[in-house]
Design a protein around this motif. Structure first.
Motif, PDB file in Angstrom:
ATOM      1  N   UNK A 109       0.693  -1.070   0.267  1.00  0.00           N
ATOM      2  CA  UNK A 109      -0.108   0.027  -0.121  1.00  0.00           C
ATOM      3  C   UNK A 109       0.740   1.012  -0.132  1.00  0.00           C
ATOM      4  N   UNK A 110       1.992   1.072   0.639  1.00  0.00           N
ATOM      5  CA  UNK A 110       3.178   2.270   0.712  1.00  0.00           C
ATOM      6  C   UNK A 110       3.323   2.448  -0.642  1.00  0.00           C
ATOM      7  N   UNK A 111       3.646   1.514  -1.359  1.00  0.00           N
ATOM      8  CA  UNK A 111       4.507   1.601  -2.782  1.00  0.00           C
ATOM      9  C   UNK A 111       3.286   2.216  -3.654  1.00  0.00           C
ATOM     10  N   UNK A 112       1.972   1.578  -3.489  1.00  0.00           N
ATOM     11  CA  UNK A 112       0.963   2.052  -4.379  1.00  0.00           C
ATOM     12  C   UNK A 112       0.587   3.612  -4.135  1.00  0.00           C
ATOM     13  N   UNK A 113       0.800   4.150  -2.963  1.00  0.00           N
ATOM     14  CA  UNK A 113       0.422   5.309  -2.465  1.00  0.00           C
ATOM     15  C   UNK A 113       1.569   5.965  -3.205  1.00  0.00           C
ATOM     16  N   UNK A 114       2.986   5.928  -3.201  1.00  0.00           N
ATOM     17  CA  UNK A 114       3.913   6.749  -3.522  1.00  0.00           C
ATOM     18  C   UNK A 114       4.030   6.746  -5.091  1.00  0.00           C
ATOM     19  N   UNK A 115       3.674   5.542  -5.670  1.00  0.00           N
ATOM     20  CA  UNK A 115       3.622   5.631  -7.116  1.00  0.00           C
ATOM     21  C   UNK A 115       2.530   6.242  -7.847  1.00  0.00           C
ATOM     22  N   UNK A 116       1.390   6.134  -7.065  1.00  0.00           N
ATOM     23  CA  UNK A 116       0.397   7.175  -7.537  1.00  0.00           C
ATOM     24  C   UNK A 116       0.338   8.657  -7.379  1.00  0.00           C
ATOM     25  N   UNK A 117       1.335   9.073  -6.319  1.00  0.00           N
ATOM     26  CA  UNK A 117       1.390  10.508  -5.807  1.00  0.00           C
ATOM     27  C   UNK A 117       2.740  10.856  -6.752  1.00  0.00           C
ATOM     28  N   UNK A 118       3.490  10.143  -7.035  1.00  0.00           N
ATOM     29  CA  UNK A 118       5.056  10.429  -7.684  1.00  0.00           C
ATOM     30  C   UNK A 118       5.000   9.859  -8.982  1.00  0.00           C
ATOM     31  N   UNK A 119       4.146  10.210  -9.786  1.00  0.00           N
ATOM     32  CA  UNK A 119       4.102   9.065 -10.885  1.00  0.00           C
ATOM     33  C   UNK A 119       4.769   9.373 -12.198  1.00  0.00           C
ATOM     34  N   UNK A 120       6.157  10.224 -11.853  1.00  0.00           N
ATOM     35  CA  UNK A 120       6.895  10.457 -13.121  1.00  0.00           C
ATOM     36  C   UNK A 120       8.120   9.982 -12.767  1.00  0.00           C
ATOM     37  N   UNK A 121       8.590   9.305 -13.862  1.00  0.00           N
ATOM     38  CA  UNK A 121       9.804   8.655 -14.076  1.00  0.00           C
ATOM     39  C   UNK A 121      10.855   9.758 -14.485  1.00  0.00           C
ATOM     40  N   UNK A 122      11.890   9.470 -13.973  1.00  0.00           N
ATOM     41  CA  UNK A 122      12.830   8.244 -13.336  1.00  0.00           C
ATOM     42  C   UNK A 122      12.460   8.647 -11.837  1.00  0.00           C
ATOM     43  N   UNK A 123      11.820   9.750 -11.411  1.00  0.00           N
ATOM     44  CA  UNK A 123      11.661  10.122  -9.992  1.00  0.00           C
ATOM     45  C   UNK A 123      11.114   9.022  -9.231  1.00  0.00           C
ATOM     46  N   UNK A 124      10.074   8.514  -9.757  1.00  0.00           N
ATOM     47  CA  UNK A 124       9.567   7.345  -9.059  1.00  0.00           C
ATOM     48  C   UNK A 124       9.966   6.223  -8.793  1.00  0.00           C
ATOM     49  N   UNK A 125      10.958   5.869  -9.778  1.00  0.00           N
ATOM     50  CA  UNK A 125      12.009   4.707  -9.546  1.00  0.00           C
ATOM     51  C   UNK A 125      13.104   4.881  -8.696  1.00  0.00           C
ATOM     52  N   UNK A 126      13.431   6.133  -8.504  1.00  0.00           N
ATOM     53  CA  UNK A 126      14.549   6.409  -7.361  1.00  0.00           C
ATOM     54  C   UNK A 126      13.606   6.299  -6.129  1.00  0.00           C
TER      55      UNK A 126
END
Length: 181
Positions: A109-126
Motif C-alpha cells: 500500500x505504501x508503494x501504491x500510494x507513492x507511485x500514484x503520488x509521484x508518477x513521473x519517471x525516473x523520480x518514482x523509480x528512485x
C-alpha cells in the motif's frame, strides 16, 4: 471487452459457458480471473464442469489491490468467500494460502500510494528503490509470523473435484485404479 484484448487468444469465456466439453481437463489454472467475472459462482461451476472427476484447479485471487482492467473489476474475495464459491461449484478446497500477510500488504500500500503520488519517471523509480530496504524488512516480518493473517494481498487455493480418477489401461480403455476410493 478488455482494453488489453489480444486477437491471438485461443478461446474466450462469454460469461456463461466455457467452450469445452464436460470433463475435458485434468487440471485448470485460474489466476487473477474471478475478480473480473460478474458472476464468479457461475464461472466456477463452469470450471467444475470442464474438470474431470478427481481433477484439480489452482485458483489465485487478489484481495488488497488497486482497481485494474476497469470497468471489469468487480469483486474481492476473502479466504472464506473463496472457499464458499469453490464449495458451491461442487469442488473441495485442498488448501488455501495467503499471498503475503499484514506487513507485505502494508508495504504494498505504501508503494501504491507513492507511485500514484509521484508518477513521473525516473523520480518514482528512485523513490521506490530508496524504500527497498524497508520493503525487505517488512517481508521478513511476515515470514516470522506463526498464525493466519488478518489481511493479505491475495489468496491461492488448490481445489479438487470429487470423483474417481480414471487411468488409461494398456488396451486404451479407462479404468479406476485398484486403490481408488
Amino acid at each position: 471487452t478488455s482494453p488489453n484484448f489480444n486477437h491471438a487468444i485461443d478461446c474466450i469465456y462469454d460469461g456463461a459457458h466455457l467452450p469445452f466439453g464436460d470433463a475435458s481437463f485434468d487440471s485448470v489454472l485460474c489466476t487473477e480471473v474471478l475478480e473480473h467475472c460478474s458472476e464468479p459462482w457461475a464461472f466456477m461451476k463452469e470450471v467444475s464442469r470442464v474438470l474431470k472427476p478427481g481433477g484439480h484447479a489452482l485458483i489465485t485471487v487478489p484481495f488488497v489491490i488497486h482497481h485494474h482492467e476497469e470497468p471489469f473489476d468487480f469483486t474481492r474475495f476473502t479466504r472464506y468467500g473463496l472457499i464458499e464459491v469453490v464449495t458451491r461449484s461442487g469442488m473441495s478446497p485442498v488448501w488455501v494460502r495467503s499471498r503475503g500477510a499484514e506487513y507485505a500488504t502494508a508495504i504494498a500500500l505504501v508503494y501504491l500510494a507513492v507511485s500514484y503520488t509521484v508518477s513521473r519517471r525516473p523520480i518514482i523509480d528512485a523513490v521506490l528503490w530508496l524504500l527497498w530496504p524497508l520493503a525487505m524488512a517488512t517481508l521478513a516480518l511476515d515470514g516470522w509470523r506463526r498464525k493466519d493473517p488478518c489481511i493479505s494481498l491475495g489468496w491461492q487455493m488448490l481445489t479438487r473435484k470429487a470423483g474417481t480418477v480414471l487411468v488409461q489401461s494398456a488396451d486404451g480403455g479407462l479404468t479406476a485404479p485398484a486403490n481408488a476410493v
